[in-house]
Design a protein around this motif. Structure first.
Motif, PDB file in Angstrom:
ATOM      1  N   THR A  77       0.847  -1.196   0.000  1.00  0.00           N
ATOM      2  CA  THR A  77       0.000   0.000   0.000  1.00  0.00           C
ATOM      3  C   THR A  77       0.880   1.242   0.000  1.00  0.00           C
ATOM      4  OG1 THR A  77      -0.100   0.076   2.411  1.00  0.00           O
ATOM      5  CG2 THR A  77      -1.860  -1.151   1.284  1.00  0.00           C
ATOM      6  N   ALA A  78       0.247   2.367  -0.315  1.00  0.00           N
ATOM      7  CA  ALA A  78       0.927   3.667  -0.284  1.00  0.00           C
ATOM      8  C   ALA A  78       0.094   4.602   0.578  1.00  0.00           C
ATOM      9  CB  ALA A  78       1.054   4.222  -1.704  1.00  0.00           C
ATOM     10  N   TRP A  79       0.735   5.607   1.159  1.00  0.00           N
ATOM     11  CA  TRP A  79       0.025   6.558   2.006  1.00  0.00           C
ATOM     12  C   TRP A  79      -0.978   7.354   1.180  1.00  0.00           C
ATOM     13  CZ3 TRP A  79       0.015   6.009   6.984  1.00  0.00           C
ATOM     14  CH2 TRP A  79       1.069   5.316   7.579  1.00  0.00           C
ATOM     15  N   ALA A  80      -2.137   7.622   1.774  1.00  0.00           N
ATOM     16  CA  ALA A  80      -3.188   8.397   1.107  1.00  0.00           C
ATOM     17  C   ALA A  80      -3.846   9.296   2.136  1.00  0.00           C
ATOM     18  CB  ALA A  80      -4.226   7.457   0.484  1.00  0.00           C
ATOM     19  N   GLU A  81      -4.071  10.545   1.778  1.00  0.00           N
ATOM     20  CA  GLU A  81      -4.747  11.466   2.692  1.00  0.00           C
ATOM     21  C   GLU A  81      -6.240  11.164   2.687  1.00  0.00           C
ATOM     22  OE1 GLU A  81      -5.037  16.202   3.769  1.00  0.00           O
ATOM     23  OE2 GLU A  81      -3.525  15.514   2.346  1.00  0.00           O
ATOM     24  N   LEU A  82      -6.809  11.083   3.879  1.00  0.00           N
ATOM     25  CA  LEU A  82      -8.233  10.804   4.046  1.00  0.00           C
ATOM     26  C   LEU A  82      -8.998  12.113   4.195  1.00  0.00           C
ATOM     27  CD1 LEU A  82      -8.019   7.952   6.715  1.00  0.00           C
ATOM     28  CD2 LEU A  82      -8.262   7.695   4.243  1.00  0.00           C
ATOM     29  N   PRO A  83     -10.301  12.083   3.921  1.00  0.00           N
ATOM     30  CA  PRO A  83     -11.110  13.269   4.200  1.00  0.00           C
ATOM     31  C   PRO A  83     -11.156  13.510   5.706  1.00  0.00           C
ATOM     32  CG  PRO A  83     -12.396  11.555   3.067  1.00  0.00           C
ATOM     33  CD  PRO A  83     -11.058  10.982   3.374  1.00  0.00           C
ATOM     34  N   THR A  84     -11.432  14.726   6.112  1.00  0.00           N
ATOM     35  CA  THR A  84     -11.569  15.016   7.540  1.00  0.00           C
ATOM     36  C   THR A  84     -13.041  15.095   7.942  1.00  0.00           C
ATOM     37  OG1 THR A  84     -11.358  17.368   7.067  1.00  0.00           O
ATOM     38  CG2 THR A  84      -9.356  16.200   7.753  1.00  0.00           C
ATOM     39  N   GLU A  85     -13.933  14.897   6.986  1.00  0.00           N
ATOM     40  CA  GLU A  85     -15.367  14.861   7.287  1.00  0.00           C
ATOM     41  C   GLU A  85     -15.926  13.500   6.904  1.00  0.00           C
ATOM     42  OE1 GLU A  85     -17.317  18.162   5.410  1.00  0.00           O
ATOM     43  OE2 GLU A  85     -16.227  19.623   6.631  1.00  0.00           O
ATOM     44  N   GLY A  86     -16.809  13.005   7.753  1.00  0.00           N
ATOM     45  CA  GLY A  86     -17.441  11.719   7.504  1.00  0.00           C
ATOM     46  C   GLY A  86     -18.748  11.650   8.257  1.00  0.00           C
ATOM     47  N   ARG A  87     -19.182  10.434   8.532  1.00  0.00           N
ATOM     48  CA  ARG A  87     -20.417  10.269   9.309  1.00  0.00           C
ATOM     49  C   ARG A  87     -20.275   9.072  10.249  1.00  0.00           C
ATOM     50  NH1 ARG A  87     -21.465   9.084   4.110  1.00  0.00           N
ATOM     51  NH2 ARG A  87     -22.116   6.981   3.617  1.00  0.00           N
ATOM     52  N   VAL A  88     -21.068   9.098  11.296  1.00  0.00           N
ATOM     53  CA  VAL A  88     -21.034   8.040  12.303  1.00  0.00           C
ATOM     54  C   VAL A  88     -21.628   6.770  11.704  1.00  0.00           C
ATOM     55  CG1 VAL A  88     -21.896   7.293  14.553  1.00  0.00           C
ATOM     56  CG2 VAL A  88     -21.176   9.668  14.224  1.00  0.00           C
ATOM     57  N   HIS A  89     -20.815   5.732  11.654  1.00  0.00           N
ATOM     58  CA  HIS A  89     -21.292   4.426  11.181  1.00  0.00           C
ATOM     59  C   HIS A  89     -21.963   3.672  12.329  1.00  0.00           C
ATOM     60  CE1 HIS A  89     -21.310   0.791   8.707  1.00  0.00           C
ATOM     61  NE2 HIS A  89     -20.897   0.144   9.787  1.00  0.00           N
ATOM     62  N   VAL A 112     -16.037   5.978  12.210  1.00  0.00           N
ATOM     63  CA  VAL A 112     -16.335   6.990  11.208  1.00  0.00           C
ATOM     64  C   VAL A 112     -16.253   6.371   9.821  1.00  0.00           C
ATOM     65  CG1 VAL A 112     -15.671   9.235  10.269  1.00  0.00           C
ATOM     66  CG2 VAL A 112     -15.348   8.759  12.701  1.00  0.00           C
ATOM     67  N   GLU A 113     -17.255   6.669   9.016  1.00  0.00           N
ATOM     68  CA  GLU A 113     -17.327   6.219   7.631  1.00  0.00           C
ATOM     69  C   GLU A 113     -17.002   7.412   6.732  1.00  0.00           C
ATOM     70  OE1 GLU A 113     -21.010   4.607   4.954  1.00  0.00           O
ATOM     71  OE2 GLU A 113     -20.999   4.114   7.088  1.00  0.00           O
ATOM     72  N   PHE A 114     -16.042   7.249   5.834  1.00  0.00           N
ATOM     73  CA  PHE A 114     -15.641   8.321   4.920  1.00  0.00           C
ATOM     74  C   PHE A 114     -16.052   7.973   3.492  1.00  0.00           C
ATOM     75  CE2 PHE A 114     -12.229   8.373   8.203  1.00  0.00           C
ATOM     76  CZ  PHE A 114     -12.429   9.657   8.695  1.00  0.00           C
ATOM     77  N   GLU A 115     -16.331   9.000   2.685  1.00  0.00           N
ATOM     78  CA  GLU A 115     -16.585   8.803   1.262  1.00  0.00           C
ATOM     79  C   GLU A 115     -15.342   8.207   0.607  1.00  0.00           C
ATOM     80  OE1 GLU A 115     -19.270   9.596  -0.807  1.00  0.00           O
ATOM     81  OE2 GLU A 115     -20.472  10.037   0.982  1.00  0.00           O
ATOM     82  N   ARG A 116     -15.519   7.244  -0.278  1.00  0.00           N
ATOM     83  CA  ARG A 116     -14.446   6.632  -1.065  1.00  0.00           C
ATOM     84  C   ARG A 116     -13.353   5.980  -0.216  1.00  0.00           C
ATOM     85  NH1 ARG A 116     -15.883  11.259  -3.173  1.00  0.00           N
ATOM     86  NH2 ARG A 116     -14.060  12.427  -2.505  1.00  0.00           N
ATOM     87  N   VAL A 117     -13.696   5.577   1.019  1.00  0.00           N
ATOM     88  CA  VAL A 117     -12.765   4.842   1.883  1.00  0.00           C
ATOM     89  C   VAL A 117     -13.469   3.537   2.256  1.00  0.00           C
ATOM     90  CG1 VAL A 117     -11.490   4.842   4.064  1.00  0.00           C
ATOM     91  CG2 VAL A 117     -11.694   6.956   2.735  1.00  0.00           C
ATOM     92  N   ASP A 118     -12.767   2.419   2.120  1.00  0.00           N
ATOM     93  CA  ASP A 118     -13.393   1.099   2.256  1.00  0.00           C
ATOM     94  C   ASP A 118     -13.492   0.572   3.683  1.00  0.00           C
ATOM     95  OD1 ASP A 118     -13.797   0.609  -0.617  1.00  0.00           O
ATOM     96  OD2 ASP A 118     -11.598   0.679  -0.680  1.00  0.00           O
ATOM     97  N   THR A 119     -12.780   1.179   4.632  1.00  0.00           N
ATOM     98  CA  THR A 119     -12.865   0.718   6.014  1.00  0.00           C
ATOM     99  C   THR A 119     -13.234   1.889   6.925  1.00  0.00           C
ATOM    100  OG1 THR A 119     -10.511   1.080   6.460  1.00  0.00           O
ATOM    101  CG2 THR A 119     -11.145  -1.106   5.615  1.00  0.00           C
ATOM    102  N   LEU A 120     -13.433   1.597   8.183  1.00  0.00           N
ATOM    103  CA  LEU A 120     -13.876   2.585   9.166  1.00  0.00           C
ATOM    104  C   LEU A 120     -12.711   3.042  10.035  1.00  0.00           C
ATOM    105  CD1 LEU A 120     -17.067   0.608  10.205  1.00  0.00           C
ATOM    106  CD2 LEU A 120     -16.927   2.471   8.531  1.00  0.00           C
TER     107      LEU A 120
END
Length: 159
Positions: A77-89, A112-120
């Motif tokens: 894997t390579a490092w990827a910046e995640l969004p800082t906004e999401g929603r409570v799963h 936390v569930e993020f857009e376009r991110v496959d895990t929590l």
């Protein structure tokens, strides 16, 4: 050979509190050196107000909690910046906690569930009473101003 040889005595030692079983109280101090090794970028990111996860170089799977290899296809894997906004799963209210959380008890842990991110991503939710938390609640990451280089440097608040 000196039969009268003995170690020098000093004023340090332990205080005996009980005889059966013997309980000793003495001061102990150590400097502990710790390395985050390959996880160092994650903690450096927190210190700079960024959430870093990892993206598979093979199948593109994105992990909110970084890892070195993909759990789906096994590629690096390579490092990827995640969004800082999401929603409570999902969430739970903790009425008991470790020493670090005693002053905050009860506290709310969320996934936390993020857009376009496959895990929590597991973190604390701050600024909401436990009975006001809802599944799907929009949240935003906040970061400690002075980093301690611990996972608790990031927490979430309602959006």
């Amino acid at each position: 050979m000196d039969k009268n040889a003995k170690l020098p005595e000093n004023e340090t030692g332990a205080v005996l509190f009980n005889v059966e079983p013997i309980i000793l109280k003495y001061h102990y101090e150590i400097d502990y050196l710790h390395s985050y090794a390959q996880d160092s970028p994650f903690f450096a990111g927190l210190a700079h107000g960024k959430l870093l996860g990892s993206r598979c170089t093979g199948c593109g799977h994105v992990y909110a909690t970084p890892r070195g290899h993909c759990m789906e296809c096994g590629a690096a894997t390579a490092w990827a910046e995640l969004p800082t906004e999401g929603r409570v799963h999902t969430y739970t209210t903790c009425y008991y906690g470790g020493e670090a959380f005693l002053e905050e008890t009860p506290f709310t842990l969320i996934l936390v569930e993020f857009e376009r991110v496959d895990t929590l991503f597991l973190s604390r939710l701050v600024g909401v009473e436990p009975d006001e938390v809802t599944i799907g609640m929009p949240v935003r990451a906040k970061f400690r101003r002075n980093s301690t280089f611990r996972p608790t440097d990031v927490y979430f608040v309602p959006l």
